[in-house]
Design a protein around this motif. Structure first.
Motif, short mmCIF file in Angstrom:
data_model
loop_
_atom_site.label_atom_id
_atom_site.label_comp_id
_atom_site.label_asym_id
_atom_site.label_seq_id
_atom_site.Cartn_x
_atom_site.Cartn_y
_atom_site.Cartn_z
N ARG A 18 -8.34 3.66 -10.18
CA ARG A 18 -8.22 2.47 -10.45
C ARG A 18 -9.26 1.28 -9.40
NH1 ARG A 18 -4.63 0.34 -5.75
NH2 ARG A 18 -4.35 1.66 -4.37
N PRO A 19 -8.37 -0.25 -9.71
CA PRO A 19 -9.56 -1.33 -9.72
C PRO A 19 -9.51 -1.64 -7.57
CG PRO A 19 -8.52 -2.23 -11.07
CD PRO A 19 -8.02 -0.58 -10.78
N LEU A 20 -9.75 -1.19 -6.73
CA LEU A 20 -9.50 -1.63 -5.62
C LEU A 20 -10.18 -3.36 -5.03
CD1 LEU A 20 -10.56 1.52 -3.66
CD2 LEU A 20 -8.41 1.30 -4.76
N GLU A 21 -9.49 -4.27 -4.16
CA GLU A 21 -9.80 -5.07 -3.87
C GLU A 21 -10.01 -5.41 -2.34
OE1 GLU A 21 -10.41 -7.46 -5.31
OE2 GLU A 21 -10.42 -7.14 -7.96
N TRP A 22 -10.87 -6.14 -1.72
CA TRP A 22 -11.22 -5.45 -0.39
C TRP A 22 -9.97 -6.50 -0.29
CZ3 TRP A 22 -14.54 -2.85 1.55
CH2 TRP A 22 -15.91 -2.66 0.73
N GLY A 23 -9.21 -6.16 1.12
CA GLY A 23 -8.74 -7.07 2.19
C GLY A 23 -7.25 -6.28 1.83
N ARG A 24 -7.14 -6.11 0.40
CA ARG A 24 -5.62 -5.20 -0.40
C ARG A 24 -5.13 -4.16 0.21
NH1 ARG A 24 -4.84 -5.95 -6.46
NH2 ARG A 24 -5.58 -3.60 -6.12
N ASP A 25 -6.39 -3.03 -1.03
CA ASP A 25 -6.25 -1.66 -0.19
C ASP A 25 -6.64 -0.80 0.90
OD1 ASP A 25 -5.23 -1.80 -2.96
OD2 ASP A 25 -7.18 -1.97 -3.87
N GLU A 26 -5.65 -0.04 1.24
CA GLU A 26 -6.29 0.97 2.23
C GLU A 26 -7.71 1.79 2.47
OE1 GLU A 26 -4.51 2.90 6.03
OE2 GLU A 26 -3.03 2.59 3.41
N GLU A 27 -7.42 2.61 1.09
CA GLU A 27 -8.45 2.89 0.59
C GLU A 27 -10.35 2.16 0.84
OE1 GLU A 27 -6.30 2.24 -1.64
OE2 GLU A 27 -5.46 3.70 -2.58
#
Lengths: 396, 237
Positions: free
Chosen positions: B41-50
């Protein structure tokens, strides 16, 4: 040789596709047994410069060779097939069962057709297609014998041969038919008449609705002065009556037909001899010595060994013999010899009288024929002139 | 990604703090791409812990890396990121279902992969995975490896001409977007841009496209790109 790095992208069978590090995609034999994702080293020009191009070239060579082979095969098979399936001759067989065979240039049966119900019964159990003619004939005759059509009482087999279309009659066909006749004669006392027709006559026969053999027999009967309706030939009894008439038998032989008659030679012989004598008397009654000559000739001819060297001279002299009372025994001998040669067919009748018959025939019909025939009827003023012309002929 | 790595001398990345910071900053898109792929899934800086996990893994990779081993750094980093994330998800799950699945606690995958372990087997698997992706991508464009063998230019000069055109196509955002939108190479524009005759480009269309795909997806084809980019020492055009 420079080695370069390459990664295996795909393996298919014994080959693999690689991406080399000069940016080229190549296909090469997977001699490394490498898996997808593995890195290998290869020669800088491997995979196409040699292998790929070579394989391409090799493929071309193979394709060309295969195409050529295919073409050759097609032509050969096509030719074979055309030859095997084209009927060049027709053979009719009338016992009471009537059968027609179409024969190809290799003397194999292309098609066997029953002309009447009895013929169907004979053909029913037989598979004749692609059989050589002698085998097919033998089978038919055997089958006819088994079914009781061909017996010592009903012993006549009438065979007609004719070319089909513009094709030539296969030269060995007559021999083939005769050998089949000889074979059946070992089992049953069959009598066989083999008659030939030209293409035009065959067409006439078809129009008249009779078989080749029947038409030829009718022709011979007609020539011999026996008038019958062509239609009547369809009946066996009428056929047999005609076949057994000595005049017709003689005529058949004159027309280069063949009679294969076992055991009955003596009787037929004399009958035919009588008839031939009559013929001769008709045409040459002024020539009283003729009969004597004839008999002499016959005896000599029997003992003769066939001497090719004498043939030309013999032919020529024989042609003059009609007019020449004074010729000597040796000449007669030669003549007998040559004439015997000119009639190619084996028959129970002694060959000597035939020249007479032939000549008569010719005079009547004003016909076709070889050298000796053209010379027939010419007279020579004296012996010396005759000899000179003989020499000239020899020189030629 | 040699052309990128070469700009970053490893002795300085590993020793000089500023250089390292700059390198980490520049590597953010790569980390995000790899992490997004691993998480599906698309991840975002600052949002996703991954992403943080991935970034930590990337940072560790720098510490463990040894340029002398001849392994591409990004390939190594990618494996580390993926493993880190797998480990991360496993911990998450066991935390959610702790009572049910006690056994799994503490059985973490080895998240840290030493460079020593990053041997041929792993690399081959990585490459094979790239190749599978590449084959799929080519399929979308109607291409297959077998075709590429046939259209691959045999002469060095013509191959290099097309490689150059492919690099320009892949690295020019406008052109590559056009290509992606239309599903084919914008020949006229590329010819103008490169000064290569359209006929030459047209003849090498499939090859050009296949190479451009490798170059354009810089985060996906770490291994494969190396094969189509100029080798070390060759002058970059």
């Amino acid at each position: 040789m420079n080695k370069i790095k390459a990664v295996i992208l795909e393996t298919t069978g014994s080959r693999c596709t690689v991406l080399a590090d000069d940016g080229s995609f190549r296909s090469l034999p997977n001699s490394y047994g490498a898996q997808v994702g593995e890195e290998i080293e290869l020669d800088a020009d491997a995979g196409w410069a040699d292998t790929y191009k070579q394989s391409w070239r090799a493929w071309h060579a193979w394709a060309a060779a295969a195409a050529l082979l295919l073409l050759t095969l097609t032509v050969a098979l096509g030719w074979n097939f055309a030859q095997a399936s084209t009927a060049v001759a027709l053979v009719s067989i009338d016992i009471n069962p009537s059968i027609k065979l179409a024969v190809n240039a290799r003397e194999q049966v292309v098609q066997a057709t029953a002309v009447n119900a009895d013929g169907e019964k004979v053909l029913q159990a037989l598979e004749l297609k692609n059989q050589p003619v002698p085998a097919a004939m033998s089978k038919i005759l055997e089958q006819a014998q088994n079914k009781g059509y061909l017996t010592d009482e009903h012993s006549w087999v009438l065979v007609g041969l004719a070319p089909n279309g513009d094709k030539e009659l296969p030269p060995a066909l007559e021999e083939a038919v005769k050998s089949a006749g000889a074979a059946i004669q070992e089992k049953v006392n069959a009598r066989m008449a083999v008659l030939q027709l030209s293409e035009q006559e065959r067409i006439k026969a078809e129009q008249a609705g009779v078989s080749i053999g029947e038409y030829a027999l009718w022709q011979s009967a007609d020539k011999a002065g026996i008038k019958v309706e062509a239609k009547e030939l369809k009946t066996k009894t009428e056929r047999v009556r005609l076949l057994e008439a000595p005049e017709i038998q003689a005529q058949v032989l004159k027309d280069k037909g063949v009679l294969q008659i076992p055991g009955t030679q003596g009787k037929n012989d004399s009958a035919i001899k009588d008839m031939l004598k009559r013929d001769k008397d008709k045409d040459q009654d002024k020539d009283q010595d003729k009969d004597k000559d004839q008999n002499q000739e016959k005896e000599q001819a029997k003992n003769n060994e066939k001497d090719r060297a004498n043939l030309i001279q013999g032919q020529e002299r024989s042609s003059k013999a009609n007019e020449d009372d004074k010729h000597e025994a040796s000449e007669k001998q030669e003549r007998g010899n040559s004439l015997q040669k000119s009639v190619p067919v084996l028959s129970p009748i002694s060959p000597a009288p035939k020249p007479q018959a032939n000549e008569n025939d010719r005079i009547k019909e004003g016909s076709k024929g070889g050298d000796q025939e053209l010379e027939a009827g010419k007279t020579f003023d004296d012996e010396s002139e005759r000899e000179r012309s003989g020499r000239e002929q020899k020189d030629r | 990604m040699p052309e990128w790595e070469e700009r970053w001398p490893w002795d300085r990345i590993q020793t000089d703090k500023d250089t390292r910071e700059a390198f980490l900053h520049e590597s953010q898109p790569f980390v995000r791409q790899v992490a997004s792929q691993a998480s599906h899934r698309p991840l975002e800086w600052g949002r996703d812990e991954e992403l943080s996990e991935a970034f930590v893994a990337f940072n560790e990779a720098i510490d463990n890396f040894d340029p002398e081993r001849g392994v591409p750094f990004l390939a190594y980093a990618r494996v580390l990121i993926k493993r880190r994330l797998i480990d991360y998800y496993r911990k998450q799950r066991s935390r959610e279902a702790l009572s049910l699945d006690q056994a799994e606690v503490g059985v973490a995958v080895e998240a840290v992969l030493s460079l020593h372990d990053f041997q041929e087997g792993v690399q081959n698997r990585e490459r094979a995975a790239e190749i599978r992706e590449y084959a799929q991508e080519l399929g979308k464009w109607g291409l297959a490896f077998a075709d590429l063998v046939e259209v691959s230019p045999k002469h060095r000069d013509s191959r290099e001409t097309l490689l150059r055109a492919a690099r320009i196509l892949a690295q020019d955002k406008d052109l590559w977007q056009q290509a992606g939108a239309k599903g084919k190479v914008p020949m006229q524009a590329l010819a103008q841009r490169t000064g290569i005759h359209p006929k030459v480009l047209e003849r090498g269309r499939k090859y050009l496209l296949a190479v451009a795909i490798l170059i354009a997806n810089q985060h996906d084809y770490i291994y494969l790109r190396e094969y189509v980019l100029p080798r070390k020492g060759e002058i970059k055009q």
